[in-house]
Design a protein around this motif. Structure first.
Motif, mmCIF file in Angstrom:
data_model
loop_
_atom_site.group_PDB
_atom_site.id
_atom_site.type_symbol
_atom_site.label_atom_id
_atom_site.label_comp_id
_atom_site.label_asym_id
_atom_site.label_seq_id
_atom_site.Cartn_x
_atom_site.Cartn_y
_atom_site.Cartn_z
ATOM 1 N N SER A 49 0.833 -1.209 0.000
ATOM 2 C CA SER A 49 0.000 0.000 0.000
ATOM 3 C C SER A 49 0.863 1.252 0.000
ATOM 4 O O SER A 49 0.550 2.245 -0.668
ATOM 5 C CB SER A 49 -0.931 0.015 1.210
ATOM 6 O OG SER A 49 -1.869 -1.026 1.106
ATOM 7 N N TRP A 50 1.958 1.247 0.759
ATOM 8 C CA TRP A 50 2.884 2.379 0.783
ATOM 9 C C TRP A 50 3.468 2.606 -0.615
ATOM 10 O O TRP A 50 3.562 3.719 -1.098
ATOM 11 C CB TRP A 50 3.975 2.144 1.813
ATOM 12 C CG TRP A 50 5.078 3.146 1.804
ATOM 13 C CD1 TRP A 50 6.383 2.920 1.486
ATOM 14 C CD2 TRP A 50 4.991 4.539 2.126
ATOM 15 N NE1 TRP A 50 7.113 4.091 1.593
ATOM 16 C CE2 TRP A 50 6.279 5.096 1.986
ATOM 17 C CE3 TRP A 50 3.952 5.371 2.517
ATOM 18 C CZ2 TRP A 50 6.549 6.436 2.213
ATOM 19 C CZ3 TRP A 50 4.223 6.714 2.748
ATOM 20 C CH2 TRP A 50 5.506 7.232 2.595
ATOM 21 N N GLY A 51 3.855 1.532 -1.285
ATOM 22 C CA GLY A 51 4.396 1.640 -2.635
ATOM 23 C C GLY A 51 3.378 2.206 -3.616
ATOM 24 O O GLY A 51 3.711 3.051 -4.453
ATOM 25 N N ALA A 52 2.130 1.776 -3.511
ATOM 26 C CA ALA A 52 1.074 2.293 -4.388
ATOM 27 C C ALA A 52 0.824 3.777 -4.117
ATOM 28 O O ALA A 52 0.625 4.563 -5.048
ATOM 29 C CB ALA A 52 -0.212 1.488 -4.185
ATOM 30 N N PHE A 53 0.856 4.177 -2.853
ATOM 31 C CA PHE A 53 0.685 5.578 -2.483
ATOM 32 C C PHE A 53 1.806 6.432 -3.066
ATOM 33 O O PHE A 53 1.572 7.476 -3.670
ATOM 34 C CB PHE A 53 0.633 5.692 -0.958
ATOM 35 C CG PHE A 53 0.539 7.107 -0.455
ATOM 36 C CD1 PHE A 53 -0.614 7.843 -0.608
ATOM 37 C CD2 PHE A 53 1.621 7.685 0.188
ATOM 38 C CE1 PHE A 53 -0.700 9.152 -0.140
ATOM 39 C CE2 PHE A 53 1.548 8.987 0.675
ATOM 40 C CZ PHE A 53 0.380 9.720 0.502
ATOM 41 N N ARG A 54 3.046 5.974 -2.917
ATOM 42 C CA ARG A 54 4.195 6.716 -3.456
ATOM 43 C C ARG A 54 4.126 6.815 -4.977
ATOM 44 O O ARG A 54 4.439 7.851 -5.549
ATOM 45 C CB ARG A 54 5.496 6.049 -3.030
ATOM 46 C CG ARG A 54 5.770 6.243 -1.549
ATOM 47 C CD ARG A 54 7.095 5.669 -1.126
ATOM 48 N NE ARG A 54 8.153 6.220 -1.972
ATOM 49 C CZ ARG A 54 9.328 5.650 -2.153
ATOM 50 N NH1 ARG A 54 9.615 4.521 -1.539
ATOM 51 N NH2 ARG A 54 10.242 6.202 -2.913
ATOM 52 N N ALA A 55 3.713 5.736 -5.633
ATOM 53 C CA ALA A 55 3.593 5.754 -7.094
ATOM 54 C C ALA A 55 2.521 6.755 -7.523
ATOM 55 O O ALA A 55 2.707 7.493 -8.494
ATOM 56 C CB ALA A 55 3.262 4.362 -7.620
ATOM 57 N N ALA A 56 1.407 6.807 -6.805
ATOM 58 C CA ALA A 56 0.343 7.758 -7.128
ATOM 59 C C ALA A 56 0.819 9.197 -6.947
ATOM 60 O O ALA A 56 0.498 10.074 -7.757
ATOM 61 C CB ALA A 56 -0.892 7.479 -6.269
ATOM 62 N N LEU A 57 1.606 9.441 -5.914
ATOM 63 C CA LEU A 57 2.170 10.784 -5.727
ATOM 64 C C LEU A 57 3.114 11.149 -6.870
ATOM 65 O O LEU A 57 3.081 12.256 -7.392
ATOM 66 C CB LEU A 57 2.934 10.865 -4.404
ATOM 67 C CG LEU A 57 2.111 10.901 -3.129
ATOM 68 C CD1 LEU A 57 3.025 10.809 -1.916
ATOM 69 C CD2 LEU A 57 1.253 12.139 -3.063
ATOM 70 N N ALA A 58 3.952 10.202 -7.259
ATOM 71 C CA ALA A 58 4.952 10.461 -8.292
ATOM 72 C C ALA A 58 4.323 10.745 -9.650
ATOM 73 O O ALA A 58 4.852 11.535 -10.433
ATOM 74 C CB ALA A 58 5.918 9.284 -8.393
ATOM 75 N N THR A 59 3.193 10.123 -9.939
ATOM 76 C CA THR A 59 2.542 10.301 -11.242
ATOM 77 C C THR A 59 1.563 11.465 -11.253
ATOM 78 O O THR A 59 1.005 11.784 -12.294
ATOM 79 C CB THR A 59 1.794 9.031 -11.670
ATOM 80 O OG1 THR A 59 0.757 8.761 -10.729
ATOM 81 C CG2 THR A 59 2.745 7.844 -11.783
ATOM 82 N N GLY A 60 1.338 12.073 -10.088
ATOM 83 C CA GLY A 60 0.387 13.185 -10.010
ATOM 84 C C GLY A 60 -1.058 12.749 -9.885
ATOM 85 O O GLY A 60 -1.964 13.566 -9.958
ATOM 86 N N ALA A 61 -1.281 11.464 -9.674
ATOM 87 C CA ALA A 61 -2.643 10.941 -9.571
ATOM 88 C C ALA A 61 -3.396 11.501 -8.370
ATOM 89 O O ALA A 61 -4.627 11.487 -8.353
ATOM 90 C CB ALA A 61 -2.623 9.410 -9.516
ATOM 91 N N LEU A 62 -2.682 12.003 -7.371
ATOM 92 C CA LEU A 62 -3.336 12.529 -6.173
ATOM 93 C C LEU A 62 -3.358 14.050 -6.129
ATOM 94 O O LEU A 62 -3.794 14.624 -5.137
ATOM 95 C CB LEU A 62 -2.649 11.994 -4.911
ATOM 96 C CG LEU A 62 -2.669 10.482 -4.752
ATOM 97 C CD1 LEU A 62 -1.924 10.066 -3.511
ATOM 98 C CD2 LEU A 62 -4.092 9.957 -4.717
ATOM 99 N N ASP A 63 -2.886 14.706 -7.176
ATOM 100 C CA ASP A 63 -2.908 16.167 -7.209
ATOM 101 C C ASP A 63 -4.355 16.662 -7.201
ATOM 102 O O ASP A 63 -5.207 16.122 -7.877
ATOM 103 C CB ASP A 63 -2.196 16.704 -8.446
ATOM 104 C CG ASP A 63 -0.687 16.516 -8.364
ATOM 105 O OD1 ASP A 63 -0.187 16.207 -7.271
ATOM 106 O OD2 ASP A 63 -0.030 16.674 -9.405
ATOM 107 N N LEU A 64 -4.575 17.706 -6.425
ATOM 108 C CA LEU A 64 -5.922 18.285 -6.362
ATOM 109 C C LEU A 64 -6.058 19.465 -7.278
ATOM 110 O O LEU A 64 -5.220 20.198 -7.560
ATOM 111 C CB LEU A 64 -6.229 18.717 -4.916
ATOM 112 C CG LEU A 64 -6.189 17.589 -3.897
ATOM 113 C CD1 LEU A 64 -6.373 18.163 -2.505
ATOM 114 C CD2 LEU A 64 -7.253 16.565 -4.186
#
Length: 64
Positions: A49-64
């Protein structure tokens, strides 16, 4: 016996400002906390889950 987590800040953090801290231990837990509240609550994630969270941050998937 309770294991004490060793939290650390990112090397990108300014040591005088608040930051998110993480701790990884041998029990396959990644703990996250607010550096302003070291005795406060923690979020505990599996390494996957930590790895998936970091990957989402890196790709901008969590940008608001």
């Amino acid at each position: 016996m309770k294991t004490r987590l060793q939290f650390r800040k990112s090397s990108f953090s300014d040591p005088n400002h608040e930051c998110v801290e993480i701790a990884m231990n041998v029990a396959d837990i990644v703990a996250i906390r607010d550096s302003k509240i070291p005795d406060g609550p923690t979020i505990r994630l599996s390494p996957a889950s930590w790895g998936a969270f970091r990957a989402a941050l890196a790709t901008g998937a969590l940008d608001l």
